[in-house]
Scaffold this motif. Structure first.
Motif, mmCIF file in Angstrom:
data_model
loop_
_atom_site.group_PDB
_atom_site.id
_atom_site.type_symbol
_atom_site.label_atom_id
_atom_site.label_comp_id
_atom_site.label_asym_id
_atom_site.label_seq_id
_atom_site.Cartn_x
_atom_site.Cartn_y
_atom_site.Cartn_z
ATOM 1 N N CYS A 39 7.483 -7.029 1.865
ATOM 2 C CA CYS A 39 7.805 -6.385 0.576
ATOM 3 C C CYS A 39 7.428 -4.960 0.393
ATOM 4 N N SER A 40 7.842 -4.437 -0.689
ATOM 5 C CA SER A 40 7.497 -3.152 -0.680
ATOM 6 C C SER A 40 6.109 -2.907 -1.514
ATOM 7 N N ASP A 41 5.687 -3.827 -1.932
ATOM 8 C CA ASP A 41 4.159 -3.958 -2.636
ATOM 9 C C ASP A 41 3.173 -3.764 -1.327
ATOM 10 N N PRO A 65 4.647 0.114 1.205
ATOM 11 C CA PRO A 65 5.448 0.795 0.492
ATOM 12 C C PRO A 65 6.274 2.096 1.196
ATOM 13 N N ARG A 66 5.750 2.304 2.361
ATOM 14 C CA ARG A 66 6.546 3.344 3.207
ATOM 15 C C ARG A 66 7.514 2.781 4.243
ATOM 16 N N ARG A 101 10.595 1.931 5.882
ATOM 17 C CA ARG A 101 12.124 2.159 5.649
ATOM 18 C C ARG A 101 13.135 1.593 6.497
#
Length: 350
Positions: A338-340, A343-344, A346
């Motif tokens: 997950c993005s949490d 965060p980087r 892609r």
């Protein structure tokens, strides 16, 4: 042909940018004949990599000795093929003095076919040809054939290149590598390793013993033998957070010849990873066909990936046999990535 004049004349910077987008030797040959202004950029591509074998070695060195030779500054990479079984192979060592004229060579790509008739394996590593390129920053080496029983002095060879930054050893399984000499100090800038079968453990052990592993930020490693598991595991522990790029082959089959991956690798040790590439080789093992797909725990890969603790991760790529993994718990992995947590991140490619 004189340089172009008049309103159609382009600044040399733009001409160079245009030439940079060309592809193929024929295009660069044609452009090198347009004008003197076009020639340097065209030649920088034409002669960027020179391929050497016994068929062209003599003529190539004749050109190097010529007072009219103009391509020397443009040669930045040498790709050479040697076979110790050839009666004329000694020519590679005989022309080392001529090859030293190529002072801008930074990449050396060598295939050594060492056969049993080789009288002294050190001739292919410590003398002659390799001594002509002390300034290289990248060494790409493949050793094949049926070598003599003498250990190959590969580590001594690496110490001959003080500017070395990138090491690629694709295959030396047919060679027995030497024990690292006590005074063998790794090149200080060496930071990227691609280690094929038979080289991973010896080279990593050497870098571990010299305290160099914290300088390594990129590692590509083939399957690890069971006998090498403890050596590789200890080396990866020393690399720790310095590692930014990791590319490894994995297997989850019973411990026989190859070490079970969960006993060698721990992704939690590398919190600063930016790219991670995993190749699952388990399906390529006869064990799966002997015991059946039902006996294969597909969630071992999922559990392995969820050990990741690298908020800097930007890309993860996994190569696996989809038929084996069709019933894996992909939703657990999807929730983990997950993005949490990353965060980087892609790119996720399976």
């Amino acid at each position: 042909m004189p340089t172009l004049r008049g309103p159609f004349l382009l600044p040399q910077e733009l001409v160079d940018l245009i030439l940079d987008h060309l592809v193929g030797a024929r295009s660069f040959k044609a452009c090198s004949l347009v004008s003197r202004a076009w020639m340097p950029r065209s030649r920088s591509y034409l002669f960027k990599t020179c391929k050497l074998s016994l068929r062209n070695l003599g003529a190539f060195c004749d050109l190097l000795r010529s007072p009219n030779c103009t391509f020397i500054p443009h040669v930045r990479s040498i790709a050479a093929y040697r076979c110790s079984g050839d009666a004329e192979d000694h020519c590679f060592n005989d022309v080392a003095e001529d090859l030293r004229r190529l002072i801008n060579v930074r990449t050396l790509d060598v295939i050594l076919n060492i056969v049993i008739r080789a009288s002294n394996v050190e001739d292919y590593f410590l003398r002659g040809f390799f001594t002509a390129f002390p300034h290289i920053t990248r060494l790409d080496l493949l050793c094949g054939g049926k070598p003599p029983s003498l250990p190959a002095p590969l580590i001594k060879t690496l110490c001959m290149f003080p500017a070395l930054q990138v090491l690629v050893v694709r295959e030396t399984s047919s060679l027995k590598l030497e024990e690292p000499p006590a005074d063998a100090i790794p090149p200080p800038g060496l930071h990227s390793l691609t280690l094929g079968m038979g080289t991973g453990a010896p080279i990593l052990a050497w870098l571990h013993a010299t305290g160099h592993l914290p300088n390594v930020n990129s590692l590509k490693l083939d399957l690890v033998k069971l006998s090498e598991a403890s050596t590789v595991r200890a080396a990866l522990q020393q690399v720790g957070g310095a590692l930014h790029h990791l590319d490894i082959d994995l297997t989850w089959t019973p411990e026989t010849y190859w070490a079970r991956s969960s006993t060698v690798f721990d992704l939690a040790l590398h919190p600063n990873l930016k790219t991670l590439t995993l190749h699952d080789s388990s399906w390529d093992s006869s064990w799966i066909f002997d015991y059946g797909l039902r006996s294969f725990d597909t969630n071992q890969m999922i559990q392995f990936i969820t050990r990741l603790s690298a908020p800097t991760l930007e890309r993860i790529s996994v190569a696996l046999y989809l038929r084996v993994y069709e019933n894996a718990h992909w939703e657990a992995l999807d929730a983990f990535l997950c993005s949490d947590r990353f965060p980087r991140l892609r790119t996720v490619a399976f």
